[in-house]
Design an enzyme around this catalytic site. Structure first.
Site, short mmCIF file in Angstrom:
data_model
loop_
_atom_site.label_atom_id
_atom_site.label_comp_id
_atom_site.label_asym_id
_atom_site.label_seq_id
_atom_site.Cartn_x
_atom_site.Cartn_y
_atom_site.Cartn_z
N SER A 139 148.35 41.39 38.17
CA SER A 139 147.15 40.53 38.11
C SER A 139 145.88 41.37 38.26
O SER A 139 145.21 41.31 39.29
CB SER A 139 147.21 39.43 39.16
OG SER A 139 147.60 39.90 40.43
N LYS A 148 154.82 46.25 45.22
CA LYS A 148 154.62 44.80 45.37
C LYS A 148 155.95 44.05 45.45
O LYS A 148 156.18 43.26 46.36
CB LYS A 148 153.81 44.24 44.18
CG LYS A 148 152.45 44.80 43.97
CD LYS A 148 151.76 44.14 42.80
CE LYS A 148 152.53 44.29 41.49
NZ LYS A 148 152.72 45.70 41.09
N GLY A 177 148.65 44.57 42.93
CA GLY A 177 148.54 46.03 43.04
C GLY A 177 149.00 46.67 41.75
O GLY A 177 149.50 46.01 40.83
N ASN A 195 107.65 39.15 5.11
CA ASN A 195 106.55 39.91 5.67
C ASN A 195 106.48 41.32 5.06
O ASN A 195 107.41 41.79 4.43
CB ASN A 195 106.71 39.99 7.19
CG ASN A 195 105.46 40.51 7.88
OD1 ASN A 195 104.36 40.39 7.36
ND2 ASN A 195 105.64 41.10 9.05
N THR A 239 110.77 35.62 19.85
CA THR A 239 112.11 35.95 20.35
C THR A 239 112.52 37.33 19.88
O THR A 239 112.13 37.78 18.81
CB THR A 239 113.15 34.92 19.87
OG1 THR A 239 113.19 34.94 18.43
CG2 THR A 239 112.77 33.53 20.33
#
Length: 635
Positions: free
Chosen positions: A542, A474, A468, A166, A112
């Site tokens: 939004s 808006k 918007g 190691n 991995t």
């Protein structure tokens, strides 16, 4: 020519094959930080177990001269790092699986990646492993990625660890270096609950203590890595767990056959056994077990089969079958540990796709209880999860999910999280337990429907979602649309961003997490108002597509209109009706959409209003005309 029934086969090839079939299989992974020698170790294991042919060895010698990092010595990492990008960078990117065997046991090892960017690949490799070889570079000691990988393998249910220190040859085979690393790692890993941590000093490059004991380290009298892997006691087989059968496909080739295909996740089943559908509680008995090779009397974990029941039971893809006396949990709310993979942060309230063995359902994090510091394992307060962070979350799903706690069943206690816009896997989770609140809260049946409420008002419910930039117009256009609808005799309600922040959402700021929660709350209110039979006009910036999609999917089909009020940011800044752009450009207003926070424009809005081409009155009229043409709201 040998006689197939003769003694040559009985004592030769047949005996060899029987011996191979009866060997136990150990799945393990190598993990740790970058350049700790994981790929080199696996290459050495393959070499020492005689699984490299002469032509492969010759190619390896050639590749070592071209790509190697070990000078004149063969670079065994190249046996595993097969991608050209891996060889050029000297790192492992993907998960590489390799098979090898000794006289005592068979092995499947997953190499991995150690780089933090590929943590998701590491988790994939660990998900099916029974043991982890955690490598540590003797020169560097225990690093953050060592701790992160150890924490992940703990979450994924691995209980046996080999701490492979190691490159000990580069530290003159010094015992004190080894002892210090082992002491530090054991102290860190103590809370992780491993059953066994076995430490081995080794040099993967030269093979010391891999399969042959090193004469350079007389102070180490333990087993070699191979000896330990051959002798470690395997965890209980999943066949001993309760029967779990996630249905992947309903097989109906003709009217006289209806079967349910899938792979047995755990346990076993036999013809005549009673089974139950976890979500519905419907019962049936196994009439036959069908495979590509014919009928079976019984089947066990790992086998792909088609079950035929003796009764007509309502079962579809995503259903889970179990034995009646050992059922899984079924809930739409649960707590889980989540590993986050994506560059975009995990936001509570944002909708994702949660995917289990066979089913997918929209889901969101309702509460991020805390995140976990991978270095100290302490719990920290958090509002979101960044890439590679681990947190404990409460999750709510749109549909009830059948599952087991991950500690009880790894196959049925895990899930992945999918980004709804890109379809990318952004997280992985391990379920802790169902939330008790889910057992105490049930939907109440109400006789008066939303359609009946709308009919009383001589209209159909609808949600008009205006999105918007700030200053795009808006609110102005939404207000004019409502006036026109009101004049036509329709029952309406407008939810405006500024107005809602004075009441319902006054506790929210403008961080990305707060913006997500802002839209979630407004969408819930809009849904309740549409259930009341109203035409609801929502005027919010939004800014994120995912939240607008979430809002759309909350509403009934065909009742949500996304209306993009498209005004260039230069025009919005010129108008600047509230003086916000001036503040934002001066650096006095943080997280301002379009300046210091992104706006993700709709790609396919239902209605696209370009404000620089028409005035607000004409645009409002075009919205009402569109609704009339498309029979939205019953206009």
């Amino acid at each position: 020519m040998l006689n197939p029934a003769g003694p040559e086969l009985s004592g030769g090839v047949r005996g060899y094959l029987n011996h191979q079939e009866n060997k136990t299989l150990l799945r393990f992974i190598t993990c740790g930080s970058v350049d700790d020698g994981k790929s080199t170790l696996i290459g050495r294991l393959l070499y020492d177990t005689k699984l490299i042919f002469e032509d492969q060895l010759a190619a390896l010698e050639s590749d070592s001269r071209k790509h190697g990092t070990a000078g004149e010595v063969i670079d065994f990492a190249l046996l595993v790092d097969g991608l050209e990008a891996e060889r050029e960078q000297g790192i492992t990117i993907d998960v590489a699986y390799r098979f090898f065997a000794t006289q005592k046991r068979k092995f499947i090892v997953a190499d991995t990646p150690g780089h933090e960017e590929y943590t998701s690949n590491m988790a994939t490799g660990a998900s099916t492993a029974e043991l982890a070889v955690v490598l540590v570079d003797a020169r560097k000691g225990v690093l953050e990625q060592t701790r992160r990988h150890s924490h992940i393998v703990s979450l994924l249910g691995i209980r046996h660890i080999v701490l492979a220190v190691n490159k000990i040859d580069l530290m003159d085979h010094d015992q004190s270096v080894f002892d210090a690393i082992v002491e530090e790692y054991r102290a860190f890993a103590k809370p992780l609950g491993f059953d066994d941590i076995h430490a081995i000093p080794l040099s993967a490059r030269f093979g010391d203590n891999v399969s042959i004991r090193s004469t350079a380290m007389p102070w180490y009298d333990g087993p070699t890595l191979i000896e330990h892997l051959e002798s470690v006691v395997l965890p209980d087989s999943a066949v001993e767990l309760p029967f779990r059968f996630p249905v992947q496909l309903v097989v109906r080739p003709h009217l006289d056959f209806r079967g349910f295909a899938g792979q047995i996740a755990s346990g076993k089943v036999a013809v005549g056994d009673q089974v139950v559908v976890a979500n519905s509680g419907q019962m049936g008995s196994v009439k036959s077990i069908v495979t590509a090779d014919g009928l079976l009397d019984a089947a066990r974990e790992g086998q792909a089969v088609t079950l035929v029941l003796d009764d007509e039971v309502d079962i579809s893809r995503g259903s889970m079958l179990s034995h009646p006396d050992a059922r899984p949990l079924v809930s739409d709310q649960f707590q889980a540990h989540v590993i986050w993979f994506d560059k975009k942060t995990l936001m509570p309230g944002r909708s994702y796709i949660l995917r289990t063995e066979t089913m997918s359902t929209p889901a969101s994090v309702t509460k991020l209880k805390h995140k976990i510091d991978v270095n100290s394992l302490t719990l920290e307060a958090a509002t979101h999860l960044d890439r590679n962070e681990i947190g404990v979350c409460n999750i709510s799903t749109q549909m009830p999910v059948a599952f087991d706690a991950y500690r009880d069943n790894r196959a049925t206690g895990n899930f992945t999280m999918i980004d709804r816009m890109t379809n990318a896997t952004v997280g992985a989770g391990m379920i802790d337990h169902a939330l008790r609140r889910a057992d105490n809260v049930h939907l109440q049946s109400i006789d008066v429907t939303r359609e009946a409420r709308g009919a009383l008002k001589h209209q159909k419910p609808a949600v008009l979602w205006f999105t918007g930039l700030s200053g795009s117009g808006k609110s102005t256009i939404a207000n004019l649309v409502e006036k026109q609808l009101h004049a036509l005799g329709h029952h309406t309600m407008t939810l405006d961003g500024d107005n809602v922040r004075h009441g319902l959402n006054r506790d929210l700021g403008f961080t990305e997490a707060d913006r997500v929660e802002n839209i979630r709350r407004v969408a819930e209110v809009a849904r309740l108002m549409s259930d009341a039979g109203l035409i609801v006009l929502v005027s919010f910036i939004s800014p994120f597509r995912s939240e607008r999609l979430m809002a759309r999917e909350m509403m009934a089909s065909g009742e949500f209109l996304e209306i993009f009020v498209d005004t260039p940011i230069e025009e919005c800044a010129r108008r600047d009706p509230k003086g916000l752009y001036k503040k934002a450009m001066a650096g006095n207003l943080a997280n301002f959409t379009g300046i210091s926070s992104p706006y993700e424009a709709p790609e396919q809005p239902d209605i696209h209003l370009k404000t620089v081409e028409q005035n607000a009155e004409a645009l409002a009229m075009s919205v009402v005309e569109w609704m009339t043409r498309n029979s939205v709201g019953g206009i």
